[in-house]
Design an enzyme around this catalytic site. Structure first.
Site, PDB file in Angstrom:
ATOM      1  N   CYS A  13      50.768  37.897  39.691  1.00 55.33           N
ATOM      2  CA  CYS A  13      52.230  37.838  39.843  1.00 55.33           C
ATOM      3  C   CYS A  13      52.637  36.370  39.923  1.00 55.33           C
ATOM      4  CB  CYS A  13      52.708  38.653  41.047  1.00 55.33           C
ATOM      5  SG  CYS A  13      52.132  38.082  42.652  1.00 55.33           S
ATOM      6  N   ASN A  16      51.613  35.250  44.228  1.00 55.78           N
ATOM      7  CA  ASN A  16      50.353  35.816  44.750  1.00 55.78           C
ATOM      8  C   ASN A  16      50.425  36.067  46.254  1.00 55.78           C
ATOM      9  OD1 ASN A  16      46.795  34.935  44.929  1.00 55.78           O
ATOM     10  ND2 ASN A  16      47.708  36.907  44.496  1.00 55.78           N
ATOM     11  N   CYS A  18      52.972  38.733  47.288  1.00 56.14           N
ATOM     12  CA  CYS A  18      53.595  40.061  47.438  1.00 56.14           C
ATOM     13  C   CYS A  18      52.954  41.095  46.517  1.00 56.14           C
ATOM     14  CB  CYS A  18      55.103  39.992  47.177  1.00 56.14           C
ATOM     15  SG  CYS A  18      55.997  38.986  48.393  1.00 56.14           S
ATOM     16  N   ARG A  19      53.300  41.063  45.245  1.00 52.05           N
ATOM     17  CA  ARG A  19      52.924  42.165  44.352  1.00 52.05           C
ATOM     18  C   ARG A  19      51.445  42.193  43.995  1.00 52.05           C
ATOM     19  NH1 ARG A  19      57.232  40.520  40.006  1.00 52.05           N
ATOM     20  NH2 ARG A  19      56.584  38.514  40.881  1.00 52.05           N
ATOM     21  N   SER A  20      50.885  41.055  43.569  1.00 52.43           N
ATOM     22  CA  SER A  20      49.482  41.121  43.125  1.00 52.43           C
ATOM     23  C   SER A  20      48.484  41.314  44.280  1.00 52.43           C
ATOM     24  CB  SER A  20      49.102  39.932  42.229  1.00 52.43           C
ATOM     25  OG  SER A  20      49.247  38.698  42.874  1.00 52.43           O
ATOM     26  N   ASP A 139      60.220  41.744  41.769  1.00 53.88           N
ATOM     27  CA  ASP A 139      59.794  40.834  42.829  1.00 53.88           C
ATOM     28  C   ASP A 139      60.556  41.170  44.111  1.00 53.88           C
ATOM     29  OD1 ASP A 139      59.109  38.738  44.429  1.00 53.88           O
ATOM     30  OD2 ASP A 139      59.452  37.199  42.912  1.00 53.88           O
TER      31      ASP A 139
HETATM   32  P1  4NP Z   1      55.170  37.618  44.285  1.00 56.45           P
HETATM   33  O1  4NP Z   1      56.559  37.231  44.980  1.00 56.45           O
HETATM   34  O2  4NP Z   1      55.194  36.976  42.902  1.00 56.45           O
HETATM   35  O3  4NP Z   1      55.193  39.102  44.211  1.00 56.45           O
HETATM   36  O4  4NP Z   1      54.078  37.080  45.160  1.00 56.45           O
HETATM   37  C1  4NP Z   1      56.961  35.901  45.130  1.00 56.45           C
HETATM   38  C2  4NP Z   1      56.678  35.241  46.295  1.00 56.45           C
HETATM   39  C3  4NP Z   1      57.098  33.929  46.459  1.00 56.45           C
HETATM   40  C4  4NP Z   1      57.801  33.290  45.451  1.00 56.45           C
HETATM   41  C5  4NP Z   1      58.071  33.964  44.278  1.00 56.45           C
HETATM   42  C6  4NP Z   1      57.656  35.262  44.124  1.00 56.45           C
HETATM   43  N1  4NP Z   1      58.254  31.973  45.633  1.00 56.45           N
HETATM   44  O5  4NP Z   1      58.936  31.436  44.748  1.00 56.45           O
HETATM   45  O6  4NP Z   1      57.957  31.353  46.667  1.00 56.45           O
END
Ligand code: 4NP
Length: 168
Positions: A13, A16, A18-20, A139
């Site tokens: 994702c 790294n 939340c989703r992955s 997201d």
């Molecule tokens: P993820 O979510 O891609 O599912 O881990 C996010 C977590 C943090 C950020 C973006 C997406 N960020 O920009 O900090």
């Protein structure tokens, strides 16, 4: 197939956190439950590096925990040199599984081979035949608490479909 005849999967994702990590934790949880975990090598990574070294977002961990799934991974950034196969086609992960189209495009821009890249929700049997824009895991990072619960159920259904497809 990867080393030791394991199928290796990298869930990807943006951050790294939340989703992955959720996909990684859910796949491991259900593979273990089915007694097939030793057939897989599972990891996750982000295309962005802002959270490197961090555990998954506390909201994501709490949601998973409420369903009996523990998320233990630490964030790392995608590393094309070791995560993708060399020009000879050797090495790298067998599967590079993106949560949304933007993650997928980023992987392809970094040089990932198209035949190893798939959207996670393309493994959800309930979504067979849907166009790519309907196969995204949104997201949850900037949204409310219910976003995490929705993402949990999306990712769970896809991971179960993936296990059916890859471990049968
Ligand atoms: P993820 O979510 O891609 O599912 O881990 C996010 C977590 C943090 C950020 C973006 C997406 N960020 O920009 O900090």
């Amino acid at each position: 197939m990867g080393a030791h005849d394991q199928t290796s999967i990298l869930f990807v994702c943006l951050g790294n956190i939340c989703r992955s990590p959720l996909a990684e934790g859910l796949f491991i949880h259900h593979a273990r439950e089915r007694g097939v975990l030793d057939r897989f090598s599972i990891d996750s990574a982000g295309t962005g590096g802002w959270h490197v070294g961090n555990r998954a977002d506390p909201r994501m961990r709490a949601t998973a925990q409420s369903h009996g799934v523990e998320l233990v991974s630490r964030a790392r950034k995608v590393d094309p040199g070791s995560d993708f196969p060399m020009l000879t086609g050797e090495g790298g992960f067998d599967w590079l599984i993106a949560m949304d189209r933007s993650n997928r495009d980023d992987l392809l821009d970094l040089g990932a081979p198209e035949e190893r890249v798939r959207l996670l929700r393309s493994f959800d049997p309930a979504l067979t035949g849907k166009p790519d824009h309907a196969l995204e895991v949104p997201d949850p990072y900037y949204g409310g608490e219910d976003g995490f619960e929705q993402v949990y159920h999306m990712v769970r259904a896809a991971c179960l479909g993936m296990l059916d497809e890859l471990a049968s």
